[in-house]
Design an enzyme around this catalytic site. Structure first.
Site, mmCIF file in Angstrom:
data_model
loop_
_atom_site.group_PDB
_atom_site.id
_atom_site.type_symbol
_atom_site.label_atom_id
_atom_site.label_comp_id
_atom_site.label_asym_id
_atom_site.label_seq_id
_atom_site.Cartn_x
_atom_site.Cartn_y
_atom_site.Cartn_z
ATOM 1 N N GLU A 39 79.804 49.372 32.836
ATOM 2 C CA GLU A 39 79.511 49.905 31.497
ATOM 3 C C GLU A 39 78.009 50.131 31.340
ATOM 4 O O GLU A 39 77.569 51.174 30.852
ATOM 5 C CB GLU A 39 80.004 48.927 30.414
ATOM 6 C CG GLU A 39 81.505 48.646 30.437
ATOM 7 C CD GLU A 39 81.910 47.470 31.322
ATOM 8 O OE1 GLU A 39 81.274 47.245 32.372
ATOM 9 O OE2 GLU A 39 82.867 46.771 30.960
ATOM 10 N N HIS B 183 76.841 45.745 35.532
ATOM 11 C CA HIS B 183 78.223 46.074 35.206
ATOM 12 C C HIS B 183 78.407 47.592 35.079
ATOM 13 O O HIS B 183 77.459 48.334 34.756
ATOM 14 C CB HIS B 183 78.651 45.345 33.928
ATOM 15 C CG HIS B 183 78.886 43.882 34.163
ATOM 16 N ND1 HIS B 183 79.513 43.062 33.249
ATOM 17 C CD2 HIS B 183 78.582 43.100 35.236
ATOM 18 C CE1 HIS B 183 79.587 41.828 33.754
ATOM 19 N NE2 HIS B 183 79.014 41.825 34.947
ATOM 20 N N CYS C 40 78.434 43.546 27.806
ATOM 21 C CA CYS C 40 78.723 44.975 27.717
ATOM 22 C C CYS C 40 79.214 45.327 26.317
ATOM 23 O O CYS C 40 78.934 46.429 25.821
ATOM 24 C CB CYS C 40 79.746 45.376 28.777
ATOM 25 S SG CYS C 40 79.068 45.245 30.441
ATOM 26 N N CYS D 215 82.923 42.675 29.198
ATOM 27 C CA CYS D 215 82.469 41.308 28.911
ATOM 28 C C CYS D 215 81.653 41.336 27.607
ATOM 29 O O CYS D 215 81.403 42.408 27.044
ATOM 30 C CB CYS D 215 81.634 40.785 30.077
ATOM 31 S SG CYS D 215 80.008 41.572 30.172
HETATM 32 N N1 LIG Z 1 83.580 44.539 32.254
HETATM 33 C C1 LIG Z 1 83.133 44.245 33.494
HETATM 34 C C2 LIG Z 1 83.393 43.014 34.070
HETATM 35 C C3 LIG Z 1 82.931 42.769 35.328
HETATM 36 N N2 LIG Z 1 82.239 43.704 35.983
HETATM 37 C C4 LIG Z 1 81.836 43.463 37.362
HETATM 38 C C5 LIG Z 1 80.910 42.362 37.683
HETATM 39 C C6 LIG Z 1 81.340 41.961 39.072
HETATM 40 O O1 LIG Z 1 80.770 42.847 40.031
HETATM 41 C C7 LIG Z 1 82.831 42.166 39.040
HETATM 42 C C8 LIG Z 1 83.608 40.919 38.648
HETATM 43 O O2 LIG Z 1 83.776 40.144 39.805
HETATM 44 P P1 LIG Z 1 84.869 38.985 39.898
HETATM 45 O O3 LIG Z 1 84.406 37.850 39.028
HETATM 46 O O4 LIG Z 1 86.188 39.548 39.421
HETATM 47 O O5 LIG Z 1 84.896 38.634 41.353
HETATM 48 O O6 LIG Z 1 83.034 43.151 38.079
HETATM 49 C C9 LIG Z 1 81.994 44.925 35.402
HETATM 50 O O7 LIG Z 1 81.374 45.823 36.018
HETATM 51 N N3 LIG Z 1 82.421 45.158 34.155
HETATM 52 ZN ZN ZN Z 2 79.970 43.461 31.345
#
Ligand SMILES: Nc1ccn([C@H]2C[C@H](O)[C@@H](COP(=O)(O)O)O2)c(=O)n1
Ligand code: ZN
Length: 182
Positions: A101, A99, A128, A125
């Protein structure tokens, strides 16, 4: 008469130079600047569905870490799966992608990030959120909360509430910021 004219001219010059010494208006303010860095950093992501950027800033308004969501170092972006669904979860991106973060913390250029704030393009999430808490971050500023109904985000908010970490939706001063290389 001549002396009087000279005095008037001098006064006009003084007024003009005073105006030129004022600070520039319309400059990019700190919050918009930091979120713009997060948005720009997200553009490095290879995720075809969601690109996320994060920017950690210390109390002196210095950027101490930036990151975007991506595969771990050494795992080729061309080999790893980028899909959201598959008959086997191991063939989706979720078990592998780091992620934004997490990457911002790993990339930090200071000894610690205690008392810092984090600008993120997507609400963190729960995993994170744990990192944010343990690292001593005090404030989360986010753009999108599109996953607000998911348990990862509900748990993250519960953790932030318990630990007194504030989370605020970003309100930009300006609607658009254009990067023009021309
Ligand atoms: N706080 C976050 C939440 C999600 N991510 C990343 C992880 C995945 O690459 C993407 C989410 O994919 P989706 O389920 O929307 O197709 O985002 C993050 O970096 N930080
Ligand atoms: Zn996360």
């Amino acid at each position: 008469m001549f002396a009087l004219q000279a005095a008037v001219i001098n006064f006009q010059l003084w007024v003009r130079s005073e105006t030129a010494c004022q600070k520039r208006e319309g400059y990019l303010e700190w919050p918009d600047y930091f979120m713009a860095v997060a948005v720009l950093t997200a553009q490095r992501s290879k995720d075809p569905n969601t690109q996320v950027g994060a920017c950690i800033v210390n109390p002196e308004n210095k950027i101490v870490g930036i990151g975007y969501n991506g595969m771990p170092i050494g795992c080729s972006d061309d080999v790893m799966p980028w899909g959201k669904t598959a008959s086997n979860e191991l063939d989706t991106k979720y078990p592998y992608v780091c992620h934004a973060e997490l990457n911002a913390f790993v990339n930090k250029n200071s000894a610690d990030v205690k008392g810092c704030r984090i600008y993120v393009t997507l609400f963190p999430c729960n995993e994170c959120a744990k990192l944010i808490i343990q690292a001593g971050i005090k404030e989360v500023i986010f753009v999108s909360d599109k996953n607000h109904d998911k348990s990862e985000v509900k748990a993250a908010k519960r953790l932030f509430d318990l630990t007194g970490i504030t989370y605020t939706r970003f309100t930009p001063k300006r609607r658009q910021l254009v990067v023009d290389f021309d």
